[in-house]
Design an enzyme around this catalytic site. Sequence first.
Site, short mmCIF file in Angstrom:
data_model
loop_
_atom_site.label_atom_id
_atom_site.label_comp_id
_atom_site.label_asym_id
_atom_site.label_seq_id
_atom_site.Cartn_x
_atom_site.Cartn_y
_atom_site.Cartn_z
N ASP A 82 0.81 -1.22 0.00
CA ASP A 82 0.00 0.00 0.00
C ASP A 82 0.84 1.27 0.00
OD1 ASP A 82 -2.26 -1.63 0.12
OD2 ASP A 82 -2.24 -1.66 2.31
N LYS B 262 1.90 2.07 -5.14
CA LYS B 262 2.40 1.48 -6.40
C LYS B 262 1.44 1.76 -7.55
CE LYS B 262 2.38 -2.51 -4.33
NZ LYS B 262 2.10 -2.09 -2.95
N GLY C 242 -4.56 -4.27 -3.73
CA GLY C 242 -5.55 -3.23 -4.02
C GLY C 242 -4.77 -2.01 -4.45
N HIS C 243 -4.80 -1.70 -5.73
CA HIS C 243 -3.99 -0.60 -6.27
C HIS C 243 -4.94 0.52 -6.70
CE1 HIS C 243 -0.48 -3.56 -7.20
NE2 HIS C 243 -0.77 -3.49 -5.91
N GLN D 250 1.96 -6.14 -3.20
CA GLN D 250 2.41 -6.24 -1.82
C GLN D 250 3.70 -5.41 -1.61
OE1 GLN D 250 1.41 -9.63 -3.35
NE2 GLN D 250 -0.51 -8.65 -2.86
P1 GDP Z 1 -0.73 0.32 -3.54
O1 GDP Z 1 -1.33 -0.95 -3.03
O2 GDP Z 1 0.74 0.38 -3.30
O3 GDP Z 1 -1.08 0.61 -4.96
O4 GDP Z 1 -1.37 1.50 -2.66
P2 GDP Z 1 -2.92 1.65 -2.29
O5 GDP Z 1 -3.65 2.11 -3.49
O6 GDP Z 1 -3.42 0.44 -1.60
O7 GDP Z 1 -2.83 2.77 -1.18
C1 GDP Z 1 -2.27 4.03 -1.43
C2 GDP Z 1 -3.34 5.09 -1.14
O8 GDP Z 1 -2.73 6.37 -1.07
C3 GDP Z 1 -4.39 5.20 -2.23
O9 GDP Z 1 -5.61 5.56 -1.66
C4 GDP Z 1 -3.85 6.34 -3.12
O10 GDP Z 1 -4.89 7.02 -3.82
C5 GDP Z 1 -3.25 7.23 -2.07
N1 GDP Z 1 -2.09 8.03 -2.51
C6 GDP Z 1 -1.11 7.70 -3.39
N2 GDP Z 1 -0.17 8.66 -3.42
C7 GDP Z 1 -0.57 9.61 -2.55
C8 GDP Z 1 0.00 10.84 -2.11
O11 GDP Z 1 1.08 11.25 -2.50
N3 GDP Z 1 -0.70 11.55 -1.18
C9 GDP Z 1 -1.90 11.12 -0.68
N4 GDP Z 1 -2.50 11.88 0.24
N5 GDP Z 1 -2.47 9.97 -1.08
C10 GDP Z 1 -1.80 9.22 -1.98
P1 IMO Z 2 -0.89 -4.18 -2.26
O1 IMO Z 2 -0.45 -4.74 -3.57
C1 IMO Z 2 -0.94 -4.60 2.06
C2 IMO Z 2 -1.00 -8.68 3.66
C3 IMO Z 2 -2.24 -9.09 4.41
C4 IMO Z 2 -1.62 -10.06 5.41
C5 IMO Z 2 -0.55 -10.76 4.59
C6 IMO Z 2 -0.97 -12.09 3.99
O2 IMO Z 2 -2.18 -3.47 -2.29
O3 IMO Z 2 0.20 -3.42 -1.59
P2 IMO Z 2 -2.52 -12.73 1.93
O4 IMO Z 2 -3.97 -12.45 1.67
O5 IMO Z 2 -1.59 -12.23 0.90
O6 IMO Z 2 -2.29 -14.17 2.23
O7 IMO Z 2 -2.20 -11.94 3.30
O8 IMO Z 2 -0.22 -9.85 3.54
N1 IMO Z 2 -1.24 -8.16 2.29
C7 IMO Z 2 -1.16 -6.86 1.96
N2 IMO Z 2 -0.96 -5.77 2.72
N3 IMO Z 2 -1.05 -4.47 0.73
C8 IMO Z 2 -1.21 -5.56 -0.05
O9 IMO Z 2 -1.20 -5.51 -1.38
C9 IMO Z 2 -1.32 -6.82 0.56
N4 IMO Z 2 -1.52 -8.08 0.10
C10 IMO Z 2 -1.44 -8.87 1.16
O10 IMO Z 2 -2.85 -8.00 5.03
O11 IMO Z 2 -0.97 -9.33 6.43
MG MG Z 3 -2.86 -1.59 -1.81
#
Ligand code: GDP
Ligand code: IMO
Ligand code: MG
Length: 431
Positions: free
Chosen positions: A13, A16, A40-41, A226
């Site tokens: 999270d 990416k 979840g991207h 991840q």
């Molecule tokens: P990922 O799994 O690495 O793709 O990240 P996620 O999408 O799960 O979580 C990142 C969250 O931060 C999302 O809600 C993005 O919209 C948000 N985000 C990304 N870059 C920024 C930033 O520079 N500032 C803020 N405030 N939010 C951001």
């Molecule tokens: P993105 O790509 C954050 C975590 C779960 C748990 C562990 C194992 O959005 O960054 P799993 O379901 O993979 O067997 O769970 O890994 N986890 C993540 N945490 N971002 C993710 O993906 C994750 N995918 C799995 O919360 O701790």
């Molecule tokens: Mg994510």
Amino acid sequence: MPGIIVVGSQWGDEGKGKVVDVFSQKADFVVRYQGGANAGHTLVVDGKKTVLHLIPSGVLHPHTTCIIAAGCVLDIEKLSDEIRALKENGLLKDDAQLQISDSATVILPYHKVLDQAREKAAGLEKIGTTGRGIGPAYEERASRKALLFGDLFQKDSLRGKLEVALKEKNFLLEKFYNEKPVSVDEMITLIDKVAKYLEPYRSRDTSLQIYKALKATKKVLFEGAQGSLLDLLHGTYPFVTSSSTLSGSAMIGAGIGPGTINQVMGITKAYTTRVGSGPFPTECDNEIGERLRQTGAEFGATTGRSRRCGWLDLVALKYAIRLSGITSLALMKLDVLSGFEKIDVCNAYELDGQRITEYPVSPGDLARCKPLYESLNGWKEDLTQAKSVQDLPRYAQEYVQFIGASVAVPIDVVSVGPGRDQTLWIKPLFS
Ligand code: GDP
Ligand code: IMO
Ligand code: MG
């Protein structure tokens, strides 16, 4: 060759999805090479949010071909839903934009039932998985009983393969977890429906496709899911996911040789978050953590769970840089730190009375580590309107410089908001 691997350098999270979406403006291909719908991207374009779980984050750019490679585990129902939602929103107009490897592993409902039953049985010892069947699917692949995407189209052998896989799984489900068994017919009915819908995206050999693209000097992004500390071998085991989340996994998962890619971008938040159980030395289980959670909207994009929040951990970041050979960083969510008078950064741990600066890999050690902090000056100003790093207040610039100098890796990008235009380039991409 012009390929870049994008990896999360913390516990996932990191942002990416945003980075890959922004980079995809210049990319010909985006490849997901590991993980599944546990990811979840989030992409935010003109204020509109799209959350992707399996489809590569280049999909909002019609010129970018999105590949789901062999290393991924494919929840075929979720994938169909994701495709349908994109189409309903007028995105993904051309089926050829999405290509799926015949060698990717299929996730069926029984993998998810098993994942959730295990977590329930583990009680307080649970891993805190996303419940998306990731562990059971990768296990099945390793035990050589998995269904592959290509199997879905081999009607004559499908039933036999499912019977073999389900014989064991049903024993576990019924006898060990007291869950209902799954019938082969039920799975065949589901596959019949979903496979037809997914057939247009079948590419067969995505490894060859990627190889040809790289040879033709096409720009290819490899999108990790991840984060490094969730890596199966090098992460905070057993509180990890079931795939390798490091840059090396891009080679294996996509099916390309080492040496083809020499750029690895690590995505890191300006602080740290983690979802699920496991050690997290810089966690702030207090008002600081709560403020980061609220300001950063730190709630899981896949499960909606609250993310645990804390300060940036440079010991862990340096470890991630070493594991993946990270050549540059994107520093995300710097805007979230506005308003803190002081910002702590962990640059060492105390372990059993000793100061250590290398991440400890022995089981249990990380959980006993206490963070040792350096306190930096904070800033009051809102950063979300900045158009270049020079627009940032002095202490925000110093924070960026401090991190780059501490980890000895250049920071190429700073992000100050979820939107595409809230991206400050220090070094242009594919340069
Ligand atoms: P990922 O799994 O690495 O793709 O990240 P996620 O999408 O799960 O979580 C990142 C969250 O931060 C999302 O809600 C993005 O919209 C948000 N985000 C990304 N870059 C920024 C930033 O520079 N500032 C803020 N405030 N939010 C951001
Ligand atoms: P993105 O790509 C954050 C975590 C779960 C748990 C562990 C194992 O959005 O960054 P799993 O379901 O993979 O067997 O769970 O890994 N986890 C993540 N945490 N971002 C993710 O993906 C994750 N995918 C799995 O919360 O701790
Ligand atoms: Mg994510």
